[in-house]
Design an enzyme around this catalytic site. Structure first.
Site, mmCIF file in Angstrom:
data_model
loop_
_atom_site.group_PDB
_atom_site.id
_atom_site.type_symbol
_atom_site.label_atom_id
_atom_site.label_comp_id
_atom_site.label_asym_id
_atom_site.label_seq_id
_atom_site.Cartn_x
_atom_site.Cartn_y
_atom_site.Cartn_z
ATOM 1 N N LYS A 208 0.867 -1.188 -0.172
ATOM 2 C CA LYS A 208 -0.028 0.015 -0.049
ATOM 3 C C LYS A 208 0.881 1.426 0.227
ATOM 4 C CE LYS A 208 -3.546 2.453 2.545
ATOM 5 N NZ LYS A 208 -4.402 2.596 3.831
ATOM 6 N N GLU A 214 10.652 -4.859 4.041
ATOM 7 C CA GLU A 214 10.694 -6.154 3.679
ATOM 8 C C GLU A 214 10.447 -6.400 2.163
ATOM 9 O OE1 GLU A 214 9.080 -4.797 6.337
ATOM 10 O OE2 GLU A 214 9.590 -5.931 8.091
ATOM 11 N N GLY A 268 -4.638 -1.662 4.810
ATOM 12 C CA GLY A 268 -4.053 -2.999 4.380
ATOM 13 C C GLY A 268 -4.826 -4.533 4.660
ATOM 14 N N ARG A 269 -4.983 -4.582 5.750
ATOM 15 C CA ARG A 269 -5.491 -5.836 6.277
ATOM 16 C C ARG A 269 -6.962 -6.233 5.633
ATOM 17 N NH1 ARG A 269 -4.263 -2.310 10.163
ATOM 18 N NH2 ARG A 269 -5.879 -1.478 11.481
ATOM 19 N N GLU A 354 -4.143 -6.264 14.992
ATOM 20 C CA GLU A 354 -3.737 -4.972 14.460
ATOM 21 C C GLU A 354 -4.802 -3.863 14.625
ATOM 22 O OE1 GLU A 354 -0.337 -4.390 11.467
ATOM 23 O OE2 GLU A 354 -2.004 -4.089 10.054
ATOM 24 N N HIS A 385 -3.263 -31.847 18.803
ATOM 25 C CA HIS A 385 -2.096 -32.420 19.063
ATOM 26 C C HIS A 385 -1.167 -31.434 19.412
ATOM 27 C CE1 HIS A 385 -3.921 -36.474 18.135
ATOM 28 N NE2 HIS A 385 -4.704 -35.700 17.251
ATOM 29 N N LYS A 498 9.955 -0.117 13.378
ATOM 30 C CA LYS A 498 10.265 0.289 11.836
ATOM 31 C C LYS A 498 11.327 1.234 12.034
ATOM 32 C CE LYS A 498 5.872 -0.739 9.373
ATOM 33 N NZ LYS A 498 4.875 -0.103 8.633
HETATM 34 O O1 F6P Z 1 3.671 -3.077 9.593
HETATM 35 C C1 F6P Z 1 2.348 -3.185 9.610
HETATM 36 C C2 F6P Z 1 1.780 -2.884 8.069
HETATM 37 O O2 F6P Z 1 1.751 -1.499 8.127
HETATM 38 C C3 F6P Z 1 0.090 -3.417 7.954
HETATM 39 O O3 F6P Z 1 -0.876 -2.609 8.370
HETATM 40 C C4 F6P Z 1 0.110 -3.799 6.363
HETATM 41 O O4 F6P Z 1 -0.600 -4.790 6.148
HETATM 42 C C5 F6P Z 1 1.937 -4.019 6.231
HETATM 43 O O5 F6P Z 1 2.503 -3.491 7.299
HETATM 44 C C6 F6P Z 1 2.190 -3.833 4.858
HETATM 45 O O6 F6P Z 1 2.181 -2.455 4.235
HETATM 46 P P1 F6P Z 1 2.241 -2.116 2.842
HETATM 47 O O7 F6P Z 1 1.188 -3.009 2.126
HETATM 48 O O8 F6P Z 1 2.153 -0.580 2.897
HETATM 49 O O9 F6P Z 1 3.549 -2.553 2.514
#
Ligand code: F6P
Length: 537
Positions: A208, A214, A268-269, A354, A385, A498
């Site tokens: 987003k 990452e 995002g979620r 979240e 289990h 972060k």
């Molecule tokens: O660090 C949490 C977060 O901001 C989430 O809310 C989001 O889903 C995820 O990182 C990824 O964010 P982006 O889609 O901006 O890479």
């Protein structure tokens, strides 16, 4: 903004009285007292059946919980959300994921823009890409058709799409293979790249913000991997960006025409219904993707129209509020008895923790009560289990949602019957327990029972059913956020880590001794840097 409620408000006080009244009552006794209990506490909508009767509450409690929902303004907040009001107060934004699954619905405007038109336009662009890719008409730099998609994203940019795609994938129907990578660990991406041919691989970088460490690191690695084989001027054919920041994606090197956008008003979620759902559509085809949206839309309508007394998301949320706030449960297990729903616990873990894992409320105060429980889970029989021991006999009460499908998609009744027999028996065992009266008197074998669980049965795992199920939980979280008084649409807590990670990354790269942190962090960073500089024996 609705009136702020406090711990001593009548609605909450009444619920504490119910908790005290029911303290010595076993849920089994509630069944004995009310032969209709199952019927009274079961709710159904569109092939989704929800049994709340194994929770430790009675009719009067449920009515008081509904009163709590009214007092806290759940209906008003719901209507505000659907109409595009900025219900995400700390970011001054709407939360309009519901508009994503209603592209043909009435016009909704955000800051003067007709967003339903934008949603339709993005869906059309995505449909075009899906059509080309699934029919092997999308060719790469060497004119070989794309056969594999590497989906790079993290959190909401991967968990929901991966969960839904897995739920609905049918092996015989897979023209494109999708590979998911989220972790920045090289151990995640390199083994996948090694299994792929760059000539027939498409990279989808999904973020987003298009600034997530990452995702950008993995996307950069994937692009370099493409460049090892393919000419730079043609690698655009191997890159798609999905983002709310298209200009940043263009600056990264993704061709403008290969960018699918979504919007700041989609969290995002909550984004799997947008172009972020591309891997779902690639897996199941666009027609079934539309059916997924329709299922979610049906749940949206139910959430808007059904009276609170019959409203599945509201009732699911209230049961959670009862367990967390008045029964002292601190953890909640998501237990799909269906391997296809194996991605659901992780998606719901993000969705719930979240969204409502907050301590500050909408009135800029610290909340006087607990908010999100710890959400965890895994598919049913494996979980039995693994951690069920603690569910049955641990000193803490953990609530659980059991989710199963009545009709399976395979001919193996012997497997399905055993699977579902386990689902039903576990909910019974958790509630019934094993006491001196109906079991032996060996203290080690006793189970207290009264452990709350909700069972959700889907008639079958169709796209509509998956859409309904996911939307059910989205609205559950929204209702709980409203009742707890927190904003379910921000996630400020993740920012601190972060920022610190960026500082420490710079320090690791500089490789000088670090003294700017606490003793532990300095010590760990210094040990890491120093040990790496020493040749391993
Ligand atoms: O660090 C949490 C977060 O901001 C989430 O809310 C989001 O889903 C995820 O990182 C990824 O964010 P982006 O889609 O901006 O890479």
């Amino acid at each position: 903004m609705p009136e702020k409620i406090t711990p001593d408000c009548p609605a909450r006080q009444t619920l504490f009285e119910h908790a005290a009244r029911l303290k010595s009552v076993h849920t089994m006794d509630m069944f004995a007292d009310d032969p209709e209990r199952f019927e009274r506490f079961s709710f159904e909508f569109g092939g989704l059946f929800m049994d709340l009767s194994k929770n430790h509450l009675d009719r009067a409690t449920l009515l008081s919980l509904i009163e709590l929902a009214r007092t806290t303004g759940v209906e008003k907040w719901r209507d505000r959300m659907f109409s595009g009001d900025p219900v995400n107060g700390t970011e001054n934004r709407s939360a309009l994921h519901v508009a994503l699954r209603n592209p043909d619905g009435p016009k909704v405007t955000v800051e003067g823009e007709d967003i339903t038109a934008s949603v339709r336009q993005e869906l059309a662009q995505m449909a075009g890409m899906v059509e080309q890719l699934r029919n092997h008409l999308w060719v790469g730099a060497t004119d070989k058709p794309i056969t594999d998609v590497l989906h790079i994203g993290i959190g909401g940019s991967i968990l929901g799409p991966a969960a839904a795609a897995r739920a609905l994938a049918r092996p015989k129907n897979q023209p494109i293979r999708i590979h998911y990578v989220s972790n920045v660990d090289a151990e995640a991406i390199f083994p996948v790249l090694e299994s792929l041919n760059p000539e027939s691989t498409l990279i989808t970088a999904v973020s987003k913000s298009f600034s997530t460490l990452e995702t950008l690191t993995n996307a950069e690695t994937a692009r370099e991997w493409l460049l090892e084989t393919l000419p730079v001027e043609k690698i655009g054919r191997h890159l798609i960006g999905i983002t709310a920041e298209p200009s940043v994606a263009v600056a990264f090197g993704i061709p403008k025409e290969n960018i699918l956008t979504f919007w700041p008003w989609v969290g995002g979620r909550f984004s799997l219904w947008s172009a972020v759902g591309l891997p779902i559509a690639l897996t199941i085809g666009m027609d079934r993707f539309y059916r997924l949206l329709q299922g979610a839309q049906q749940m949206d309508r139910h959430f808007c129209d059904a009276p609170l007394e019959q409203n599945l998301p509201v009732l699911l949320a209230l049961t959670g509020i009862w367990n967390t706030d008045f029964q002292n449960t601190g953890a909640h297990a998501i237990l799909p008895y269906d391997e296809r729903l194996a991605g659901l616990p992780q998606h719901l873990q993000q969705l719930e923790m979240e969204s409502t894992g907050k301590s500050a409320n909408r009135w800029d105060e610290m909340t006087p009560w607990h908010t999100a429980p710890i959400v965890f889970g895994m598919p049913g029989n494996d979980a039995q289990h693994t951690f069920f021991q603690a569910l049955h006999q641990g000193t803490r009460t953990i609530s659980a949602d059991f989710i199963g499908c009545i009709r399976q998609d395979h001919p193996h009744d012997n497997h399905h019957d055993r699977l579902m027999a386990n689902l039903f028996s576990q909910t019974e065992a958790l509630m019934r327990g094993r006491t001196e009266m109906n079991g032996g008197s060996d203290i080690h074998r006793l189970c207290p029972g009264n452990r709350p669980s909700t069972t959700i049965l889907l008639d079958a795992l169709t796209p509509e059913a998956v859409g309904m199920l996911l939307a059910l939980y989205e609205h559950k979280v929204f209702v709980q956020g409203t009742i707890w008084g927190v904003n379910p649409f921000d996630q400020w807590g993740v920012e601190l880590g972060k920022e610190l990670a960026q500082t420490i990354l710079d320090q690791i790269e500089a490789a000088d001794p670090v003294t700017s942190h606490d003793g532990s962090t300095n010590g760990l960073v210094n040990r890491f840097v120093k040990t790496r500089q020493t040749p391993s024996s």
